[in-house]
Design a protein around this motif. Structure first.
Motif, short mmCIF file in Angstrom:
data_model
loop_
_atom_site.label_atom_id
_atom_site.label_comp_id
_atom_site.label_asym_id
_atom_site.label_seq_id
_atom_site.Cartn_x
_atom_site.Cartn_y
_atom_site.Cartn_z
N PHE A 1 0.81 -1.22 0.00
CA PHE A 1 0.00 0.00 0.00
C PHE A 1 0.84 1.26 0.00
O PHE A 1 0.30 2.37 0.11
N GLU A 2 2.15 1.09 -0.14
CA GLU A 2 3.07 2.22 -0.30
C GLU A 2 2.93 3.25 0.81
O GLU A 2 3.02 4.45 0.58
N ALA B 1 -6.88 5.21 4.03
CA ALA B 1 -7.69 5.33 2.81
C ALA B 1 -7.74 4.01 2.02
O ALA B 1 -7.83 4.02 0.79
N LEU B 2 -7.68 2.90 2.72
CA LEU B 2 -7.86 1.63 2.02
C LEU B 2 -9.35 1.40 1.78
O LEU B 2 -10.20 1.95 2.48
N ASP C 1 -8.62 -3.17 -1.49
CA ASP C 1 -7.35 -3.26 -0.76
C ASP C 1 -7.43 -4.33 0.33
O ASP C 1 -6.43 -4.99 0.63
N ASP D 1 -6.58 -7.60 -0.99
CA ASP D 1 -5.12 -7.73 -1.15
C ASP D 1 -4.42 -7.85 0.20
O ASP D 1 -3.39 -8.53 0.32
N ARG E 1 -1.18 5.43 -6.00
CA ARG E 1 -1.42 3.99 -5.95
C ARG E 1 -2.90 3.66 -6.07
O ARG E 1 -3.27 2.68 -6.73
N ARG F 1 -3.29 1.08 -9.08
CA ARG F 1 -3.44 -0.35 -8.76
C ARG F 1 -4.27 -1.11 -9.79
O ARG F 1 -4.12 -2.32 -9.93
#
Lengths: 92, 378
Positions: A18-19, A36-37, A41, A44, B32, B36
């Motif tokens: 997620f950098e 902010a996922l 996400d 993942d 991202r 993604r």
């Protein structure tokens, strides 16, 4: 495996996938609001945890209760206690 | 570099077709959250669209008001991601696949990724038709605007080079392969020694906008689209034929309400394949004779597949701006089956006001767009 090592491995997933910056990763952070996922996400994240710890999480109902990074630490630690053989295989 | 780079077919040391490695600095300029779901094709499209939006002076309010749309297409959503996914499935590594993997593969991946990135919430379409994809996208944007359905579009195409693409062309004897020519001379449209295409990759995205809307917001108007047509052979899947290409150009001229003599330049599809160049040359000869200069920039750029219509239309706009026709690179001896055309072999300084742009694709698909320079249209 120590709890610190376990946290380190979990945090690495957030950095790699997620950098996020390591200094952002404090236990109280809420993964949806603060990082902010979103739902994609989370898929993942589950995949990353499964791959990292060799555990099955897709059908684990506790996953749906995860809100903070602390929740993830606690969940994986609980699974580690229940599956000492799997966790023992992890690189130190 | 991806591991499949080693699978790029090389029949000789002279085939040059390696995929571009996108610098992490460039790709990470896209957040991202947006990146993604992008394969390389969608990434190329987004980077190109950023340039188009900036040059056109568009802002979030215009792009998000429901009157702006996005029509972007490619041969395959992302052929590199198709490869990676297929490999993972065959190796039963389903859990290695990202949740976004399918969003990188689907055929309209570039369109929705660009729409999502800019907050575009109008019409979103992706008329995938291999090498005619992006010209059909631009033509469809023109038709949608004529019908009053939208005021502007980001329109064009993107594509990437992988073994799926190169291997397929090579299998059909359509990929350039010669021990006698250096790589930079392999793509040679209309030449007697042409021996197939050289693949390229990238994206070409344009802002296609209703004329008065563009004037009101004082956007830089580069050219006006005055005609468009698309048709197909109905009888071929691997190539088009001169009769249908000629018909397509005549339909576009009729749509533009102009005669062949009104045209200053034909930007040919001409990919440097034996059959493709022969059929298009015959069609252009039938419509324009030798009165209009004809060139294909594939000698310079290679064949960028689904992106070629967008990229080459951008090249036409630059030719209009600078008053110069780019030559047919590597054209040394005009092939007998391409004779009877005016084929410049050096840059030609002249007004470039009205241009016919062709794209031709697998499936026997043809598309012709006709543009008039902003100067000529004013």
């Amino acid at each position: 495996m120590t709890r610190d090592r376990l946290i380190e491995l979990i945090n690495q997933i957030f950095v790699d996938q997620f950098e996020l910056e390591p200094e952002e990763l404090t236990p109280e952070k809420r993964i949806f609001e603060d990082f902010a996922l979103d739902s994609l996400d989370i898929v993942d994240l589950i995949t990353g945890l499964q791959r990292k710890f060799g555990i099955s999480l897709r059908d684990n109902k506790d996953v749906q209760q995860i809100r903070t990074l602390q929740d993830i630490y606690d969940l994986v630690e609980k699974l580690a206690r229940d599956n000492p053989d799997l966790i023992a295989k992890l690189p130190e | 570099m991806p591991e499949w780079q080693g699978l790029v077919p090389v029949g000789s040391d002279h085939i040059s077709a390696a995929p571009v490695a996108v610098s992490p600095e460039i790709s990470k300029s896209i957040k991202r959250h947006y990146r993604r779901s992008m394969g390389n094709a969608a990434l190329f499209a987004t980077l190109a669209a950023q340039q188009a939006v900036a040059e056109s002076g568009l802002d979030a309010e215009i792009l998000g008001n429901g009157r702006a749309g996005c029509i972007i297409s490619s041969t395959i959503g992302s052929s590199s991601e198709v490869y990676e996914s297929t490999k993972a499935v065959i190796e039963q590594r389903f859990n290695d696949l990202s949740a976004c993997q399918f969003f990188r593969i689907v055929s309209h991946s570039s369109a929705f990724n660009v729409a999502n990135f800019f907050g575009i919430n109008g019409v979103q379409l992706s008329p995938c038709s291999a090498c005619a994809s992006s010209l059909q996208s631009i033509g469809l944007a023109y038709e949608q605007i004529l019908a009053g359905r939208q005021e502007l579009f980001l329109a064009g195409g993107s594509d990437e080079v992988t073994p799926i693409v190169l291997g397929s062309f090579r299998h059909l004897y359509a990929l350039a392969d010669s021990d006698e020519l250096p790589p930079e001379e392999l793509s040679r449209p209309f030449d007697a020694r042409r021996c197939g295409l050289v693949c390229g990759e990238g994206a070409g995205i344009l802002v296609v906008e209703e004329y008065e809307h563009a004037r009101r917001r004082q956007a830089p108007v580069l050219a006006e689209i005055i005609g468009y047509a698309t048709n197909c052979t109905g009888s071929q899947i691997s190539q088009s034929d001169s009769a249908s290409i000629e018909a397509c150009m005549r339909l576009a001229l009729a749509d533009a309400q102009i005669a062949p003599d009104d045209v200053d330049y034909v930007s040919a599809h001409a990919t440097s394949t034996v059959a493709g160049d022969r059929e298009e040359a015959a069609a252009i000869r039938a419509v324009f004779g030798d009165r209009v200069p004809v060139s294909s920039v594939k000698g310079q750029l290679g064949h960028t597949l689904g992106a070629s219509g967008g990229i080459e239309t951008a090249a036409v706009l630059a030719m209009m701006r600078h008053g110069v026709i780019l030559p047919n690179a590597n054209l040394a001896v005009v092939a007998e089956d391409c004779a009877g055309l005016d084929l410049p072999t050096a840059p030609r300084q002249q007004p470039v006001r009205t241009v016919v742009k062709n794209c031709i694709a697998f499936g026997g698909v043809n598309a012709t767009l006709i543009m008039r320079s902003a100067e000529a249209g004013a």
